[in-house]
Design a protein around this motif. Structure first.
Motif, PDB file in Angstrom:
ATOM      1  N   UNK A 126      -4.726   2.110   8.522  1.00 14.41           N
ATOM      2  CA  UNK A 126      -4.998   0.726   8.938  1.00 14.41           C
ATOM      3  C   UNK A 126      -6.099   0.037   8.129  1.00 14.41           C
ATOM      4  N   UNK A 127      -6.447   0.602   6.955  1.00 10.41           N
ATOM      5  CA  UNK A 127      -7.481  -0.017   6.120  1.00 10.41           C
ATOM      6  C   UNK A 127      -7.151  -0.048   4.636  1.00 10.41           C
ATOM      7  N   UNK A 128      -6.667   1.101   4.092  1.00  7.80           N
ATOM      8  CA  UNK A 128      -6.581   1.212   2.638  1.00  7.80           C
ATOM      9  C   UNK A 128      -5.636   2.340   2.241  1.00  7.80           C
ATOM     10  N   UNK A 129      -4.841   2.082   1.204  1.00  8.57           N
ATOM     11  CA  UNK A 129      -4.032   3.135   0.601  1.00  8.57           C
ATOM     12  C   UNK A 129      -4.054   2.936  -0.914  1.00  8.57           C
ATOM     13  N   UNK A 130      -4.216   4.040  -1.643  1.00 11.23           N
ATOM     14  CA  UNK A 130      -4.204   4.008  -3.105  1.00 11.23           C
ATOM     15  C   UNK A 130      -3.121   4.951  -3.621  1.00 11.23           C
ATOM     16  N   UNK A 131      -2.347   4.431  -4.570  1.00  8.59           N
ATOM     17  CA  UNK A 131      -1.281   5.181  -5.218  1.00  8.59           C
ATOM     18  C   UNK A 131      -1.653   5.355  -6.693  1.00  8.59           C
ATOM     19  N   UNK A 132      -1.632   6.582  -7.218  1.00 17.04           N
ATOM     20  CA  UNK A 132      -1.885   6.794  -8.643  1.00 17.04           C
ATOM     21  C   UNK A 132      -0.554   6.947  -9.363  1.00 17.04           C
ATOM     22  N   UNK A 133      -0.468   6.313 -10.527  1.00 20.61           N
ATOM     23  CA  UNK A 133       0.779   6.290 -11.295  1.00 20.61           C
ATOM     24  C   UNK A 133       1.040   7.608 -12.013  1.00 20.61           C
ATOM     25  N   UNK A 134       2.331   7.963 -12.085  1.00 20.56           N
ATOM     26  CA  UNK A 134       2.772   9.003 -13.008  1.00 20.56           C
ATOM     27  C   UNK A 134       4.059   8.574 -13.695  1.00 20.56           C
ATOM     28  N   UNK A 135       4.378   7.304 -13.616  1.00 20.55           N
ATOM     29  CA  UNK A 135       5.515   6.727 -14.325  1.00 20.55           C
ATOM     30  C   UNK A 135       5.557   5.240 -14.046  1.00 20.55           C
ATOM     31  N   UNK A 136       6.085   4.472 -14.950  1.00 25.47           N
ATOM     32  CA  UNK A 136       6.723   4.855 -16.199  1.00 25.47           C
ATOM     33  C   UNK A 136       5.706   5.345 -17.243  1.00 25.47           C
ATOM     34  N   UNK A 137       6.248   5.897 -18.317  1.00 22.06           N
ATOM     35  CA  UNK A 137       5.409   6.396 -19.391  1.00 22.06           C
ATOM     36  C   UNK A 137       4.467   5.296 -19.855  1.00 22.06           C
ATOM     37  N   UNK A 138       3.199   5.629 -20.000  1.00 22.29           N
ATOM     38  CA  UNK A 138       2.222   4.665 -20.485  1.00 22.29           C
ATOM     39  C   UNK A 138       1.415   3.989 -19.404  1.00 22.29           C
ATOM     40  N   UNK A 139       1.748   4.229 -18.125  1.00 14.91           N
ATOM     41  CA  UNK A 139       0.963   3.691 -17.007  1.00 14.91           C
ATOM     42  C   UNK A 139      -0.050   4.753 -16.582  1.00 14.91           C
ATOM     43  N   UNK A 140      -1.338   4.439 -16.720  1.00 11.62           N
ATOM     44  CA  UNK A 140      -2.403   5.351 -16.306  1.00 11.62           C
ATOM     45  C   UNK A 140      -3.373   4.561 -15.452  1.00 11.62           C
ATOM     46  N   UNK A 141      -3.304   4.781 -14.139  1.00  6.32           N
ATOM     47  CA  UNK A 141      -4.177   4.046 -13.239  1.00  6.32           C
ATOM     48  C   UNK A 141      -3.648   4.094 -11.821  1.00  6.32           C
ATOM     49  N   UNK A 142      -3.843   3.004 -11.085  1.00  4.61           N
ATOM     50  CA  UNK A 142      -3.468   2.996  -9.676  1.00  4.61           C
ATOM     51  C   UNK A 142      -3.098   1.598  -9.213  1.00  4.61           C
ATOM     52  N   UNK A 143      -2.458   1.562  -8.036  1.00  8.99           N
ATOM     53  CA  UNK A 143      -2.323   0.309  -7.295  1.00  8.99           C
ATOM     54  C   UNK A 143      -2.652   0.619  -5.854  1.00  8.99           C
ATOM     55  N   UNK A 144      -3.165  -0.383  -5.140  1.00 12.00           N
ATOM     56  CA  UNK A 144      -3.603  -0.142  -3.771  1.00 12.00           C
ATOM     57  C   UNK A 144      -3.526  -1.407  -2.926  1.00 12.00           C
ATOM     58  N   UNK A 145      -3.397  -1.208  -1.626  1.00 14.51           N
ATOM     59  CA  UNK A 145      -3.554  -2.263  -0.636  1.00 14.51           C
ATOM     60  C   UNK A 145      -4.829  -1.954   0.138  1.00 14.51           C
ATOM     61  N   UNK A 146      -5.592  -2.999   0.441  1.00 12.09           N
ATOM     62  CA  UNK A 146      -6.806  -2.826   1.237  1.00 12.09           C
ATOM     63  C   UNK A 146      -6.999  -4.040   2.131  1.00 12.09           C
ATOM     64  N   UNK A 147      -7.636  -3.813   3.273  1.00 11.88           N
ATOM     65  CA  UNK A 147      -7.969  -4.900   4.187  1.00 11.88           C
ATOM     66  C   UNK A 147      -9.484  -5.069   4.228  1.00 11.88           C
ATOM     67  N   UNK A 148      -9.916  -6.324   4.359  1.00 11.25           N
ATOM     68  CA  UNK A 148     -11.336  -6.645   4.448  1.00 11.25           C
ATOM     69  C   UNK A 148     -11.519  -7.658   5.572  1.00 11.25           C
ATOM     70  N   UNK A 149     -12.226  -7.266   6.622  1.00 13.34           N
ATOM     71  CA  UNK A 149     -12.474  -8.177   7.738  1.00 13.34           C
ATOM     72  C   UNK A 149     -13.414  -9.281   7.263  1.00 13.34           C
ATOM     73  N   UNK A 150     -13.004 -10.514   7.455  1.00 16.41           N
ATOM     74  CA  UNK A 150     -13.836 -11.668   7.126  1.00 16.41           C
ATOM     75  C   UNK A 150     -14.651 -12.047   8.360  1.00 16.41           C
TER      76      UNK A 150
END
Length: 160
Positions: free
Chosen positions: A68-92
């Motif tokens: 209910x706050x944050x998830x991070x996915x690290x890439x292993x494809x396609x070839x040449x992608x080195x990093x992550x994508x994530x969703x996060x929530x921030x209470x204003x």
């Protein structure tokens, strides 16, 4: 080539309500990942650290997850992608939450061309559709729905 790409939406809902949308990712009741012609997000098991999956040609592993706050996915494809994508929530405040999607990666090899020419336009359109789904889930409507650019529509037509 370094890539830092952020999409976010301020939602009139508390953090637990918005965070609950993250918890549905890749499930049969997914309320966050877009439908309508986008590749389905799939994982080999429920959302948890170590789950492996992806969407379309993009492959990843759940590297971190705070329900209910944050998830991070690290890439292993396609070839040449080195990093992550994530969703996060921030209470204003008690009634507003910022939902943010961040993609941070180094693009190498073929990804130096495929990212800016094909994958980034798709990514941007897909993420705006995802944020529309979040807004719809929280409010029952979307104030300013995302619209695909002519280039995205052309790419989609060519990919058929």
């Amino acid at each position: 080539m370094g890539v830092y790409n952020v999409h976010e939406r301020l939602l009139p809902a508390n953090q637990s309500e918005v965070g609950a949308l993250i918890d549905t990712l890749a499930s049969g009741t997914d309320k966050l990942w877009p439908k309508g012609g986008w590749p389905t997000m799939r994982l080999d098991r429920p959302l948890e650290v170590g789950a492996v999956g992806g969407h379309g040609p993009v492959r990843y592993t759940v590297a971190a997850y705070v329900p209910s706050q944050w998830v991070r996915f690290t890439f292993h494809g396609p070839r040449g992608f080195h990093g992550f994508h994530e969703y996060a929530t921030f209470a204003v405040d008690q009634e507003h939450t910022l939902l943010r999607h961040t993609l941070a990666m180094d693009a190498h090899g073929p990804a130096r061309l495929t990212w800016p020419l094909i994958l980034r336009p798709f990514h941007d359109a897909c993420l705006e559709d995802s944020l529309d789904r979040a807004e719809l889930a929280c409010t029952g409507t979307v104030a300013r729905p995302a619209h695909w650019s002519r280039y995205v529509r052309l790419l989609r037509k060519l990919m058929r």
